[in-house]
Design a protein around this motif. Structure first.
Motif, PDB file in Angstrom:
ATOM      1  N   UNK A 318       0.847  -1.187   0.000  1.00  9.37           N
ATOM      2  CA  UNK A 318       0.000   0.000   0.000  1.00  9.37           C
ATOM      3  C   UNK A 318       0.885   1.240   0.000  1.00  9.37           C
ATOM      4  N   UNK A 319       0.390   2.321  -0.627  1.00 11.75           N
ATOM      5  CA  UNK A 319       1.168   3.554  -0.615  1.00 11.75           C
ATOM      6  C   UNK A 319       1.167   4.263  -1.942  1.00 11.75           C
ATOM      7  N   UNK A 320       2.343   4.471  -2.515  1.00 18.15           N
ATOM      8  CA  UNK A 320       2.479   5.273  -3.726  1.00 18.15           C
ATOM      9  C   UNK A 320       1.984   4.531  -4.960  1.00 18.15           C
ATOM     10  N   UNK A 321       2.135   5.200  -6.107  1.00 18.92           N
ATOM     11  CA  UNK A 321       1.648   4.651  -7.380  1.00 18.92           C
ATOM     12  C   UNK A 321       2.357   3.357  -7.731  1.00 18.92           C
ATOM     13  N   UNK A 322       3.664   3.306  -7.467  1.00 20.68           N
ATOM     14  CA  UNK A 322       4.436   2.101  -7.788  1.00 20.68           C
ATOM     15  C   UNK A 322       3.906   0.893  -7.019  1.00 20.68           C
ATOM     16  N   UNK A 323       3.659   1.055  -5.734  1.00 20.25           N
ATOM     17  CA  UNK A 323       3.159  -0.050  -4.914  1.00 20.25           C
ATOM     18  C   UNK A 323       1.753  -0.462  -5.336  1.00 20.25           C
ATOM     19  N   UNK A 324       0.953   0.531  -5.728  1.00 17.39           N
ATOM     20  CA  UNK A 324      -0.402   0.225  -6.204  1.00 17.39           C
ATOM     21  C   UNK A 324      -0.347  -0.596  -7.488  1.00 17.39           C
ATOM     22  N   UNK A 325       0.546  -0.197  -8.411  1.00 15.80           N
ATOM     23  CA  UNK A 325       0.709  -0.938  -9.672  1.00 15.80           C
ATOM     24  C   UNK A 325       1.210  -2.353  -9.400  1.00 15.80           C
ATOM     25  N   UNK A 326       2.142  -2.459  -8.429  1.00 16.85           N
ATOM     26  CA  UNK A 326       2.678  -3.771  -8.063  1.00 16.85           C
ATOM     27  C   UNK A 326       1.576  -4.659  -7.512  1.00 16.85           C
ATOM     28  N   UNK A 327       0.700  -4.081  -6.684  1.00 18.24           N
ATOM     29  CA  UNK A 327      -0.405  -4.845  -6.107  1.00 18.24           C
ATOM     30  C   UNK A 327      -1.356  -5.334  -7.191  1.00 18.24           C
ATOM     31  N   UNK A 328      -1.661  -4.476  -8.153  1.00 16.28           N
ATOM     32  CA  UNK A 328      -2.564  -4.864  -9.235  1.00 16.28           C
ATOM     33  C   UNK A 328      -1.941  -5.950 -10.118  1.00 16.28           C
ATOM     34  N   UNK A 329      -0.651  -5.837 -10.384  1.00 12.00           N
ATOM     35  CA  UNK A 329       0.026  -6.854 -11.205  1.00 12.00           C
ATOM     36  C   UNK A 329       0.024  -8.207 -10.500  1.00 12.00           C
TER      37      UNK A 329
END
Length: 491
Positions: A318-329
């Motif tokens: 959880x957190x920034x855009x990178x972590x959000x993209x990682x979670x979705x991937x």
């Protein structure tokens, strides 16, 4: 206007006629298929060794070996090319894919050069002209005379073969059943799941001569000469290689080597196979199967666990855009893997990635099963992490531990303790699921049992043996896992 249009059309046709020969000459000049094989020094032959006397397994000097008339032809081709022959076994319906993806260099497996297949691969001249019979239980000999006698019944054939297509097109009120292995078809016939099995005459004669409970009848299929003949298949565009091999095929036909030498040699191996058909005689085959099954399972569990941890942490990021993209991937990966069959994943890794990287069958199987296991393990770990009381994390942070240290030393050990039964169940499941890699020719337990069935013409006994062996492995693993679970609960 019409004259101008006619002149323009004439110019276009003239240019086309000029370019096409040049393009053809360029394609021919660019064809280095023969040079490539000779430079490599190895010719990889793909075959489905469950089709005696064309190709089948026999015990030679205590070792299970692929033999048969097609193998003799392969050796002759390799010798004339000045290279070594390497035989790669796989299911018949995987051969064309393996050829097109570069896993093998040629197919010699009693394959018929039908027009549909010619669109995708290049065939040599025909090396053998045969026909089709239908194998039935001997007790039904008075009941069945040809394909038209099976109305209301079920006829079987090997999937992807011309006889399988013939059953569907040339019979009425008859169910068709396709299987990847001839030995499976014969087993289904003897257990009365099928009423008859269509196959080529030499194969039918081989099964009948080695099994007194079977009989062969004429099929009366209306087949073209292409559909009753056998040829060697190469990748499309391998003109120089095909032309060279055609000389070998022509010599084989001229000297009548198939009937004179190759079929009699195959017959000797068939007789040898039935001398000792006890399961104890094939203990080495079963031992090899157990070895590969355990290698695949242990490696897949190890890599699957690592992948699972990474995916679980990524899904909880959880957190920034990178972590959000990682979670979705990570979420997309888990859902995709869990939503597709493992068999498809194994075939994709072996054949699909094989277009770019030539991975061995065993490596491909381990990769595919590890990737599959990782998706499930990720959910176990995520559930385990969520089951740890939030107070544990807060206490660790209050002591000055970082997020990484809290996860490593506090949360994950407790999560592992909570999910141990689920991880143990995954390990036991993988022991059984490893059987899927037999479709790409990995010599695990199912593959070895098929070898024994092809060797001995006994359908039930090898199945009973591998059932017992799988039970021993899973039961032993279960007891070991339960021991460690009790230790963890005690701690």
């Amino acid at each position: 206007m019409k004259k101008k249009f006619g002149l323009l059309l004439a110019i276009i046709v003239a240019l086309f006629m000029t370019v096409v020969p040049l393009g053809t000459q360029h394609a021919q000049a660019a064809d280095n298929s023969l040079e490539k094989i000779q430079k490599k020094g190895v010719l990889v032959m793909g075959t489905s060794p469950d089709y005696p006397p064309y190709e089948f397994q026999a015990t030679v000097n205590g070792k299970s070996t692929v033999v048969g008339m097609d193998v003799q032809i392969g050796k002759k081709v390799a010798k004339d090319l000045g290279v070594k022959l390497k035989i790669k076994s796989m299911s018949f319906d995987s051969l064309l894919v393996a050829l097109q993806t570069g896993k093998i260099d040629m197919i010699i497996s009693g394959m018929n050069p039908t027009p549909a297949r010619r669109k995708n691969v290049a065939f040599t001249h025909v090396y053998y002209q045969g026909g089709y019979d239908i194998v039935i239980n001997k007790t039904d000999k008075a009941k069945y005379k040809n394909k038209d006698s099976f109305k209301g019944g079920t006829l079987g054939a090997q999937t992807g073969t011309t006889q399988y297509n013939a059953i569907k097109k040339q019979t009425t009120n008859t169910k068709s059943k396709g299987m990847t292995s001839q030995s499976d078809l014969i087993l289904a016939l003897q257990s009365h799941k099928l009423d008859g099995v269509a196959m080529e005459k030499p194969s039918a004669e081989a099964y009948v001569s080695n099994n007194k409970q079977l009989a062969a009848i004429p099929s009366n299929f209306n087949m073209s000469s292409d559909a009753t003949s056998s040829a060697i298949a190469f990748r499309k565009g391998s003109t120089s290689l095909v032309n060279k091999v055609n000389k070998t095929v022509d010599q084989i036909k001229k000297e009548n080597l198939v009937k004179k030498d190759y079929l009699p040699a195959a017959g000797k191996y068939l007789k040898t196979n039935t001398v000792n058909t006890s399961m104890g005689h094939y203990w080495k085959a079963f031992a090899t199967g157990i070895e590969y099954t355990l290698i695949i399972t242990v490696c897949s569990v190890f890599f699957g666990f690592i992948i699972g941890i990474l995916l679980a942490l990524a899904r909880m990021a959880k957190g920034n855009v990178f972590k959000t993209a990682l979670r979705w991937l990570a979420t997309a990966y888990v859902e995709f893997i869990r939503g597709t069959p493992m068999m498809v994943q194994v075939m994709f890794v072996y054949f699909g990635l094989g277009l770019f990287v030539n991975l061995p069958a065993l490596t491909s199987g381990i990769i595919a099963i590890s990737l599959n296991s990782g998706a499930y393990v990720a959910e176990y770990i995520r559930g385990g992490i969520n089951s740890v009381n939030i107070g544990q994390t807060e206490a660790a942070r209050s002591l000055g531990m970082s997020n990484g240290e809290t996860m490593r030393y506090v949360v994950l050990p407790q999560a592992l303790k909570n999910i141990w039964p689920s991880l143990g169940n995954e390990f036991i499941t993988l022991i059984k699921d490893s059987s899927i890699v037999s479709i790409i020719g990995v010599t695990e337990l199912i593959y070895q049992s098929n070898i024994v069935r092809s060797d001995t013409y006994r359908g039930v006994a090898p199945i009973v043996v591998i059932m017992v062996l799988y039970f021993i492995m899973t039961f032993t693993a279960s007891r070991i896992l339960n021991y460690f679970e009790r230790r963890m609960q005690h701690d």
